[in-house]
Scaffold this motif. Structure first.
Motif, PDB file in Angstrom:
ATOM      1  N   VAL A 104       0.774  -1.257  -0.169  1.00 12.88           N
ATOM      2  CA  VAL A 104       0.147  -0.118   0.159  1.00 12.88           C
ATOM      3  C   VAL A 104       0.746   1.322  -0.114  1.00 12.88           C
ATOM      4  CG1 VAL A 104      -1.667   1.274   1.453  1.00 12.88           C
ATOM      5  CG2 VAL A 104      -2.037  -0.978   0.979  1.00 12.88           C
ATOM      6  N   TYR A 211       3.443  -4.320  -6.903  1.00 14.70           N
ATOM      7  CA  TYR A 211       1.903  -4.397  -7.140  1.00 14.70           C
ATOM      8  C   TYR A 211       1.556  -5.498  -8.334  1.00 14.70           C
ATOM      9  CZ  TYR A 211       2.566  -1.474 -10.998  1.00 14.70           C
ATOM     10  OH  TYR A 211       3.130  -0.649 -12.471  1.00 14.70           O
ATOM     11  N   CYS A 320      -4.001  -2.715  -4.518  1.00 11.90           N
ATOM     12  CA  CYS A 320      -4.257  -2.111  -2.916  1.00 11.90           C
ATOM     13  C   CYS A 320      -5.253  -3.099  -2.388  1.00 11.90           C
ATOM     14  CB  CYS A 320      -4.281  -0.832  -2.869  1.00 11.90           C
ATOM     15  SG  CYS A 320      -2.807   0.248  -3.025  1.00 11.90           S
ATOM     16  N   ALA A 351      -6.757   4.736  -1.561  1.00 13.18           N
ATOM     17  CA  ALA A 351      -5.467   4.682  -2.212  1.00 13.18           C
ATOM     18  C   ALA A 351      -5.352   5.938  -3.284  1.00 13.18           C
ATOM     19  CB  ALA A 351      -5.329   3.475  -2.707  1.00 13.18           C
TER      20      ALA A 351
END
Length: 428
Positions: A104, A211, A320, A351
């Motif tokens: 994150v 990610y 996320c 986010a």
């Protein structure tokens, strides 16, 4: 056409190409999303600063990136679960939540960097302030993720990958020294300096990004959900499904590194060749390209940056949400409507808002773009370690554990990224 008569060769090839593209999915999208504005800025800095010398890194990172992403894809297909959910079931909570927090933090910085880059380059061509464009892009992306189904989003993403060919065309307009290009591609040159190692870690970080691991596994699960399969039906994978997955992932990762190669080549042939080696962002690279390579190269480079942001930022925000939802055992999916997965979509919104806020916090957007990639390079090794351990564990993968060659590449990727990160920190 009458039975038994084969189609003309041209028609057969066209049908084969269409079939090949139609079978590409999560791997292609993941690979293309990797070339986001932060990545483009990193590659632009690389080419402008060091010229053709780092071109070999595209060949070097391709098998490493492909191996890690293939492990993540296989994990999602075989277990029927996303990466964070598998970590939750296999390891202590501190491992799970430190991994999710790592993701994150890196993603929010990356979202902020990408939105800022999109806003700045749009300001450059329109004259309207980036502080207007940046929130407009953010809210447009949130609206797309909230109101379109996974199938629709995946279809849009697949077509958006074509925007990356702008950087290949730009390279051929740049007047490269092709002899020097070939030498630098196949004869690696390494400079033992903090600046070169920072760029190398930046390349690794923006190419093999945390990610992407979560997104790849989650999208394999989403593909099966979109077919109406429940968890029991998603578990396991046939040999044919794994072959298609391998083709998809390898194609996507090749495409990602192919585009990286041509961005470095373009900026090396223009900016570095003319002594402009202090470029700090893709916007600066685009501005400098205009007098050196012409209007065509300038517009292709600029429009490509916006297009890649529209592809990359949703993947950052989505990964996320998948990680947090899987870790917290929430029901969450882009296949669900917002009212039936409120917490999942809340993570996406938060986010995006945090990333947007970074652009209004008086942070240096130039440094944020490049160093977001370096942060990813520092944070990726522990996550790669988890991926390798999980996909080599028979209690998780059954008979579908990593092959010896895939396991070797996974460990090699971990070692390379860890050594590069340490080298950057200790080299003066």
């Amino acid at each position: 056409m009458s039975a038994g008569v084969p189609p003309p060769v041209g028609e057969s090839r066209e049908k084969t190409a269409r079939h090949f593209f139609a079978n590409l999915g999560p791997g292609l999208i993941t690979g293309a999303a990797d070339d986001d504005p932060s990545g483009i800025s990193t590659y632009s800095v690389t080419g402008a600063t060091f010229g053709y010398a780092p071109l070999w890194t595209a060949l070097f990172t391709f098998p490493l990136m492909a191996a890690v992403q293939l492990m993540c894809a296989r994990l999602g297909m075989v277990t029927g679960r996303g990466l964070a959910e598998v970590v939750r079931r296999r390891y202590p909570r501190w491992v799970l939540w430190s991994s999710c927090l790592t993701l994150v933090v890196a993603n929010v910085v990356n979202i902020g960097a990408d939105l800022g880059g999109m806003g700045e380059v749009t300001q450059m061509v329109t004259g309207v302030s980036a502080f207007v464009w940046t929130p407009l892009y953010a809210f447009t992306i949130v609206a797309l993720l909230f109101w379109l189904s996974y199938r629709r989003i995946a279809r849009i993403f697949k077509w958006l990958t074509l925007v990356l060919f702008a950087y290949v065309i730009t390279a051929f307009l740049a007047g490269a020294d092709w002899g020097a290009v070939l030498r630098s591609t196949f004869l690696p040159q390494v400079e033992w300096s903090r600046a070169f190692l920072a760029v190398f870690v930046g390349i690794l970080g923006t190419t093999i990004s945390p990610y992407l691991f979560f997104w790849q596994a989650a999208q394999e699960v989403e593909e099966e959900r979109s077919m109406g399969r429940n968890l029991a039906q998603r578990r396991g994978a046939t040999d044919d499904e794994l072959r298609k997955c391998r083709t998809d992932v390898v194609t996507g990762m090749f495409f990602s590194n192919f585009i990286m190669y041509f961005i470095i080549l373009t900026t090396a042939a223009t900016l570095h060749a003319h002594g402009q080696n202090q470029i700090a962002t893709a916007r600066a690279a685009a501005e400098a390209l205009r007098p050196l390579a012409g209007e065509g190269a300038y517009w292709l480079f600029t429009l490509g940056l916006v297009g890649t942001g529209m592809l990359g930022v949703p993947v950052l925000a989505g990964s996320c949400a998948y990680a947090v939802a899987e870790g917290a055992a929430w029901k969450g999916s882009l296949e669900r409507k917002p009212h039936s997965a409120k917490r999942f979509y809340m993570v996406i919104a938060v986010a995006m808002l945090l990333g947007l806020a970074l652009n209004y916090a008086r942070l240096n957007a130039i440094k944020m773009l490049f160093w977001s990639a370096v942060v990813n390079g520092l944070l990726a090794p522990p996550l790669i370690l988890l991926v390798v351990l999980l996909t080599s564990d028979r209690r998780v993968m059954g008979a579908r554990v990593n092959s010896p060659s895939l396991r070797f590449l996974g460990w090699l990727t971990f070692v390379v990224m860890a050594v590069a990160a340490v080298g950057m920190l200790v080299t003066s």
